[in-house]
Design a protein around this motif. Structure first.
Motif, PDB file in Angstrom:
ATOM      1  N   SER A   1       3.956 -13.176  -4.904  1.00 30.23           N
ATOM      2  CA  SER A   1       4.406 -11.783  -4.385  1.00 30.23           C
ATOM      3  C   SER A   1       4.329 -10.709  -5.459  1.00 30.23           C
ATOM      4  CB  SER A   1       5.781 -11.605  -3.906  1.00 30.23           C
ATOM      5  OG  SER A   1       6.055 -10.484  -3.356  1.00 30.23           O
TER       6      SER A   1
ATOM      7  N   THR B   1      -0.326 -11.464  -1.972  1.00 28.60           N
ATOM      8  CA  THR B   1       0.806 -11.248  -1.267  1.00 28.60           C
ATOM      9  C   THR B   1       0.996 -11.970   0.235  1.00 28.60           C
ATOM     10  OG1 THR B   1       0.808  -9.021  -2.183  1.00 28.60           O
ATOM     11  CG2 THR B   1       2.412  -9.511  -0.515  1.00 28.60           C
TER      12      THR B   1
ATOM     13  N   ALA C   1       8.226  -9.663   0.392  1.00 25.56           N
ATOM     14  CA  ALA C   1       6.541  -9.804   0.365  1.00 25.56           C
ATOM     15  C   ALA C   1       6.038  -8.962   1.422  1.00 25.56           C
ATOM     16  CB  ALA C   1       6.277 -11.270   0.502  1.00 25.56           C
TER      17      ALA C   1
END
Length: 538
Positions: free
Chosen positions: A117, A136, A149
């Motif tokens: 993330s 991500t 995230a």
């Protein structure tokens, strides 16, 4: 801050809504060991790593850096060391080094969702948006309930112009964590960009309820309320943002913009100048200051200030050629029409003005243009306005003419207008309460035949702010009976918009052609897009 085609949703001044990425996440300390020495060489590997994270969590970045670097130098292959050290590198602006540090953390622990993330955040800042999205999404695949995230993915998707996906991702974060203020704030931003202003307002108010001291929340809310035409509420919200953060330059500049819309020019200039004082290179505040100019010389000085900050600011470059043209110097405009800016909307507007038999008077804000027209009008007559919205222009004009007729659906645009969706600029059916006003609600094609079936008083002036070609042409056709040689017509969206020749401009020229009329342009504003004129031959 977008680079500003100055579309009407911003009401002709520059605004911005802030999207908040989630702060860089830190890996958790491994144990609760408390260290009482600052000498890494005397500690075990685990103690050193824990001490580094403790310093980092407490904000002692200098000591945290020393410990992280010691770990790396000693060859400690610990994912937390590389992942957390990347956060310090990011804050130092060393994005490429931060990326490499996170990649090392992921190499050590491939299923470390936090690192994936955070890597997405770094890649976004590096402009690698597609890679940022992939990284991500990897974090979310590893940890589906990772709310941070989902928020960061939404931020990346905004930059990729995938707004519907960004909305879904941000809503997922809220589903996981209902009291996530930043997620509600970002959702409001996304909904605003999707044209869902009422929903955007609700989402942003939710963020503020969760986090009442959020200056960004009040700032965003002010921009959304401005887009909804709720100017007094927008003013209050921007003032609240400044109360929470007195050096919030965007809020100061946008408050100036709102005050300009409200006709409070003196205070608008104070706040705009304050923004520039805090941030001298704030080009958009300098541009807004140009819209507060009282003379062509002052306007030129302020446009030059914009160009001193950003020599490539196209709107300012093209506008400077217009200011020179109105002072009798066509050389700069001659260069513009030979350049890559020859098809710019402002260039096309200047070219149209330059072909007129006589250059019109030039103004820089709505109030100044209105005042000029009022002084030339027959004040013993009423005025007419097509497109009332929240009634700000109507309130200004009624002070002089005492009697006015306003026409609007009060439910927003009756059809799509380029990138603006049907229903945009809705007053939610709320009709303003203004002494001396008669408002007729409904679509023009339905209300005007009935209204004009009876004799109506000749117009002092008519303010056309219906935006659409079809609505403007309808209003012109039916109001012909109240227009004579003394009536002044003001068009609010006549020039500057990307497709301005297909809107009010087209409607006027078609109306004149059909009725063997011409027109004399009295005044123009390149900043507010307004044009004032009289018809010849009525």
């Amino acid at each position: 801050m977008d680079n500003f085609s100055q579309e009407k949703a911003r009401k002709k001044k520059v605004t911005e809504v802030k999207t908040l990425p989630v702060p860089f996440a830190l890996g958790e300390i491994k144990t609760n060991i408390t260290i009482n020495t600052n000498t890494p060489s005397k500690l075990s590997k685990e103690q050193i790593i824990n001490q580094a994270i403790q310093f980092h969590q407490k904000g002692n970045i200098l000591e945290a850096t020393k410990y992280y670097q010691f770990c790396i130098k000693k060859g400690f292959n610990d994912h937390l060391v590389f992942a957390n050290y990347a956060g310090i590198l990011k804050d130092l602006g060393k994005l490429k080094e931060a990326e490499l540090s996170l990649l090392k953390a992921i190499e050590i622990k491939p299923d470390y969702a936090v690192a994936h993330s955070n890597l997405g955040t770094i890649l976004k800042d590096l402009g690698k948006l597609e890679e940022a999205e992939l990284s991500t999404r990897k974090a979310i695949k590893i940890k589906p309930d990772y709310a941070d995230a989902h928020v960061n993915l939404g931020v990346i998707l905004i930059d990729l112009d995938k707004l519907e996906e960004a909305e879904l991702s941000t809503r997922k974060a809220i589903e996981i964590k209902p009291d996530y203020a930043e997620a509600h704030l970002n959702l409001g931003n996304i909904l605003k960009d999707l044209g869902k202003l009422k929903e955007a307002e609700l989402s942003t108010r939710k963020a503020i309820k969760i986090k009442p001291d959020s200056a960004e929340g009040y700032y965003n809310l002010g921009n959304i309320l401005k887009g909804l035409g709720k100017l007094k509420d927008a003013e209050f919200s921007c003032r609240k943002a400044i109360e929470l953060n007195p050096d919030f330059t965007e809020a100061l500049s946008n408050l100036g913009s709102i005050l300009l819309d409200l006709g409070n020019l003196k205070e608008a200039e104070i706040f705009t100048r304050k923004a520039i004082e805090i941030k001298p290179d704030f080009v958009f505040a300098a541009w807004n200051l140009y819209g507060l100019a009282n003379s062509i010389e002052e306007a030129e000085e302020r446009i030059n200030q914009c160009l001193k900050i950003d020599e490539n600011y196209v709107d300012a470059k093209v506008t400077l050629s217009a200011l020179k043209l109105h002072q009798g110097d066509q050389s700069l405009f001659a260069n513009i029409i030979k350049s890559t800016h020859k098809d710019h909307p402002i260039t096309r507007a200047i070219k149209w003005v330059s072909t007129l038999p006589k250059l019109p008077e030039l103004f820089f804000n709505k109030e100044a243009l209105f005042d000029y027209v009022i002084n030339k009008s027959k004040k013993d007559r009423p005025f007419y306005e097509f497109g009332v919205w929240r009634g700000e222009s109507f309130k200004y004009l009624i002070n002089t003419f005492k009697k006015g007729y306003g026409f609007d659906t009060f439910e927003g645009l009756p059809e799509d207008w380029h990138n603006e969706k049907q229903g945009t600029y809705s007053a939610e059916g709320s009709i303003p309460k203004i002494d001396g006003a008669t408002f007729i609600a409904g679509k023009f094609e339905e209300t005007l035949p009935t209204f004009y079936s009876k004799p109506r008083p000749m117009a002092s002036l008519i303010n056309f702010d219906a935006d659409l070609y079809s609505s403007t042409l309808c209003a012109l056709n039916y109001s012909k009976s109240v227009i004579d040689k003394d009536s002044i017509l003001i068009f609010d969206e006549f020039i500057i918009n990307k497709n301005w020749e297909q809107d009010e401009y087209k409607a006027l020229n078609e109306f004149c052609s059909n009725n063997n009329l011409t027109y004399e342009v009295l005044a123009v504003s390149y900043f507010t897009k307004q044009v004032a004129m009289k018809l010849i031959g009525v």
